[in-house]
Design an enzyme around this catalytic site. Sequence first.
Site, PDB file in Angstrom:
ATOM      1  N   GLY A   8       0.832  -1.204   0.000  1.00  0.00           N
ATOM      2  CA  GLY A   8       0.000   0.000   0.000  1.00  0.00           C
ATOM      3  C   GLY A   8       0.863   1.249   0.000  1.00  0.00           C
ATOM      4  CD  GLN A  12      -4.548  10.580   2.828  1.00  0.00           C
ATOM      5  OE1 GLN A  12      -5.235   9.693   3.320  1.00  0.00           O
ATOM      6  NE2 GLN A  12      -4.758  11.855   3.059  1.00  0.00           N
ATOM      7  CG  LEU A  13       1.879   6.163   6.608  1.00  0.00           C
ATOM      8  CD1 LEU A  13       2.594   7.335   7.282  1.00  0.00           C
ATOM      9  CD2 LEU A  13       1.271   5.224   7.653  1.00  0.00           C
ATOM     10  CE1 TYR A 142      -9.826   4.712   9.903  1.00  0.00           C
ATOM     11  CE2 TYR A 142      -9.036   3.195   8.229  1.00  0.00           C
ATOM     12  CZ  TYR A 142      -8.804   4.218   9.136  1.00  0.00           C
ATOM     13  OH  TYR A 142      -7.528   4.726   9.278  1.00  0.00           O
ATOM     14  CE  LYS A 146      -6.715   0.870   9.776  1.00  0.00           C
ATOM     15  NZ  LYS A 146      -5.432   0.326   9.246  1.00  0.00           N
TER      16      LYS A 146
HETATM   17  C1  VAH Z   1      -9.787   8.697   8.009  1.00  0.00           C
HETATM   18  N1  VAH Z   1      -7.610   9.706   7.708  1.00  0.00           N
HETATM   19  O1  VAH Z   1     -10.261   9.840   8.022  1.00  0.00           O
HETATM   20  C2  VAH Z   1      -8.299   8.569   8.303  1.00  0.00           C
HETATM   21  C3  VAH Z   1      -7.997   8.552   9.790  1.00  0.00           C
HETATM   22  C4  VAH Z   1      -8.568   9.369  12.091  1.00  0.00           C
HETATM   23  C5  VAH Z   1      -8.992   9.292  10.652  1.00  0.00           C
HETATM   24  O2  VAH Z   1      -7.835   7.251  10.241  1.00  0.00           O
HETATM   25  O3  VAH Z   1     -10.430   7.697   7.771  1.00  0.00           O
END
Ligand code: VAH
Length: 317
Positions: A8, A12-13, A142, A146
Site C-alpha cells: 500500500g 497518503q502515509l 473502518y 482497526k
Molecule cells: C480517516 N484519515 O479519516 C483517516 C484517519 C482518524 C482518521 O484514520 O479515515
Amino acid sequence: MNKLLVIGAGGQLGSELTKALVNTHGSDAVIATDFQESVKSKFAYCRFKTLDVLDKDAISNLIQAEKITQIYHLAAILSANGEKNPVQAWDINMKGLLNVLDLAKEFKLDKVFWPSSIAVFGPNSPKTNTPQDAFKNPTTVYGISKLAGEHWCEYYYTTYGVDVRSLRFPGLIGYKSLPGGGTTDYAVDIYHKAINEEPFTCFLQEDTALPMMYMEDAVQATLQLMAAPSSDIQIRTSYNLSGMSFSPQEIAERIRSHYPEFSIQYAPDFRQKIADSWPSSINDDSARNDWGWKASFGLTEMTAEILTKLPSYIHNL
Ligand code: VAH
C-alpha cells in the site's frame, strides 16, 4: 540484511514513509508495492511491484524471492470510503492484515508495522484527552476493522511471537498525495484550494475539532517505534499517538494569516456523523513513556510548512 516490503505504498502515509525507509535503510533494501500500477511513478527512488493484499500466495512468493525481513502493511480502505462499501472495506482491511500476520509467522519475519487509527474510539469513548485504554465502540467499518486488527496483532504477538507494532494515527495531513477517502481529508484539500486561491467548501461543521498530525511527525513516529528495542514495546494492540487538535475554522484562520482572501463555507455531509463519533483530542502518554515519542509540529508550523512547500511540489510534478 534488512529487506523491507511496503504494502500500500501509494497511499497518503506510504508515499512519504517509503521514502523515509529508503533514506534509513537504502534503496536496495526497500520494495514498494501497491495494487495500482499507476502509482509507480512515485517510486523512481526504489523498486516497485504491483501487489494485491488479498493475494496471499503472491505476497508469500515475494517474501521468499526477495528474502523480506520486515513488512510495513499500510493498505486499507479509510473511514468515509469504507461506509460506501462496508463488506469490501472489511475484506481488504481484515483479510489483508491476516495474510500479512500469518506470513510473518510462517517466515519468522523480524518485524511488522501496521497502522491503526483513533477511529477505534466511538461515541461512548471520552471525548477529550482520550486515554490509551478508554472504552471503544467504533461506529464505522473502518474503525471496527482497526479495533479487530489491533487484537489480532496482540494475538499474533502473544501466541506466535510475531513482533508486530502499531500506532493509532490521528488524521494525517501531508502535501505529497491527494486526499484518500478519509473523514479528516478536508484538512488536506483545504491547502490545495488555498494556494490556488479558490474558495473551499468544508464537509464538516466549523467547530468540529479532531485529532490531527502532520505527515512528517507520523513518519518519524513510525521510524522511532520500529527502531525501539522489542522490550520497550509494552502495548501490542496499538499506541495512541497525538500531534495536534483543530477544527475547520481554526485551520482556516491559520491559512488566512498567509492568504488573507481565503474563504471557506461549511456544508456538512455524511462524514459529520463519523467525525462526531471520534475524540477531539488524544492522550499519548504511553508512547511518550515507552519509546520517547514527542510531536514536533503544531497547526501553525504545519500550515507554514505546507503553504511554503506545496506550490513548488505541485510545479515539479
Ligand atoms: C480517516 N484519515 O479519516 C483517516 C484517519 C482518524 C482518521 O484514520 O479515515
